[in-house]
Enzyme design. Structure first.
Site, PDB file in Angstrom:
ATOM      1  N   ASP A  90       0.807  -1.222   0.000  1.00 10.07           N
ATOM      2  CA  ASP A  90       0.000   0.000   0.000  1.00 10.07           C
ATOM      3  C   ASP A  90       0.842   1.276   0.000  1.00 10.07           C
ATOM      4  O   ASP A  90       0.408   2.327   0.487  1.00 10.07           O
ATOM      5  CB  ASP A  90      -0.961   0.023   1.200  1.00 10.07           C
ATOM      6  CG  ASP A  90      -1.966  -1.116   1.165  1.00 10.07           C
ATOM      7  OD1 ASP A  90      -2.285  -1.593   0.062  1.00 10.07           O
ATOM      8  OD2 ASP A  90      -2.434  -1.534   2.245  1.00 10.07           O
ATOM      9  N   GLU A  91       2.054   1.188  -0.559  1.00  8.44           N
ATOM     10  CA  GLU A  91       2.948   2.346  -0.574  1.00  8.44           C
ATOM     11  C   GLU A  91       3.242   2.839  -1.990  1.00  8.44           C
ATOM     12  O   GLU A  91       3.997   3.797  -2.161  1.00  8.44           O
ATOM     13  CB  GLU A  91       4.278   1.993   0.116  1.00  8.44           C
ATOM     14  CG  GLU A  91       4.188   1.737   1.614  1.00  8.44           C
ATOM     15  CD  GLU A  91       4.151   3.007   2.432  1.00  8.44           C
ATOM     16  OE1 GLU A  91       4.252   4.086   1.833  1.00  8.44           O
ATOM     17  OE2 GLU A  91       4.012   2.921   3.655  1.00  8.44           O
TER      18      GLU A  91
END
Length: 278
Positions: A223-224
């Site tokens: 999720d980066e």
């Protein structure tokens, strides 16, 4: 006979870039129908996306554009007549998947869905009703074997973009690296807040007043990846977690479809850990 192309490029930001490029395309009889530019003061890079109507073919125009390579750091020329081949991955929640299929069918998305991959059989009937191949890849044989088959389906189908439409599996670092810039995920939260599992429940616990969804490129860092698109809805103290989930599904579907459309229209540039969308 004319061709509709998109010319995209980035370069070190300096005077004279457009003055060098536009005469090259004009000399080939190209009509510039749209152009968007952005100069990033932080990275010192200049980004450009042009829509061209060209009387010459792709090879001829590409040869001429190559003459400006003293100015262009990297560039590509895409044919808008080509619909991007997209493979969708899903688990049990089908709202984003169904939205993408519907928008493709009505011509709202310039893509060709080449199949659906899932670690569950839940969405098979829906997908096959639409005449699309369904690949059930359970995790029972282990993550490494499952991802190897997933990668082979990407290659066999000729998929240019893989879309994780609520595919609830964490991809391995190797898998993520092999799809660098060619895999978009929808996260059911407004990143960078509330990563990982059950973000709406996390948000409810914190008493947030705005919830959202984020479409981003997949990287090895969970999720980066560079964010492509986001949207939000306002909620009150009276909205419980399950209601947030229902509201969130609508946001997720619209955010993901916009990100996919922009990718298919060649609007997205990766700019370090950010994106430029023109």
């Amino acid at each position: 006979m004319t061709h509709n192309f998109v010319l995209r490029f980035r370069s070190p930001d300096r005077p004279g870039i457009m003055a060098a490029v536009t005469p090259l395309v004009a000399a080939q009889g190209c009509d510039i129908r749209a152009a968007e530019v952005y100069g990033d003061p932080e990275t010192g890079h200049f980004f450009c996306r042009m829509e061209l109507v060209s009387p010459v073919d792709h090879e001829t125009l590409s040869t001429k554009i190559a003459g400006a390579e003293d100015y262009l750091l990297d560039w590509d020329l895409k044919d808008l007549a080509h619909k991007q081949r997209v493979l969708i991955a899903v688990s049990k929640f089908g709202h984003c998947l169904v939205d993408l299929i519907h928008k493709q069918e009505i011509g709202q998305l310039p893509i060709e869905i080449v199949g659906v991959v899932s670690n569950h059989d839940t969405m098979r009937k829906t997908v096959e009703w639409h005449g699309l191949p369904y690949h059930h890849l359970p995790m029972s044989d282990g993550k490494e074997a499952q991802e190897a088959r997933f990668l082979s389906i990407i290659e066999e189908s000729g998929a240019e973009l893989t879309v994780l439409a609520r595919y609830m599996q964490i991809l391995s670092d190797d898998f993520s690296a092999r799809l660098d810039g060619r895999c978009i995920n929808i996260h059911h939260s407004f990143l960078p807040s509330f990563k990982g599992a059950k973000p709406y429940h996390q948000a409810h616990t914190r008493g947030v007043k705005i919830i959202g969804a984020t479409a981003h490129f997949v990287t090895a860092d969970l999720d980066e990846g560079p964010i492509i698109e986001q949207d939000v809805r306002r909620v009150s103290h009276a909205v419980v977690a399950d209601e947030m989930v229902a509201i969130g599904r609508e946001i997720e579907a619209s955010v993901l479809s916009r990100a996919v459309r922009w990718h298919a229209e060649h609007r997205i540039f990766q700019n370090g850990n950010k994106t430029v969308v023109l």
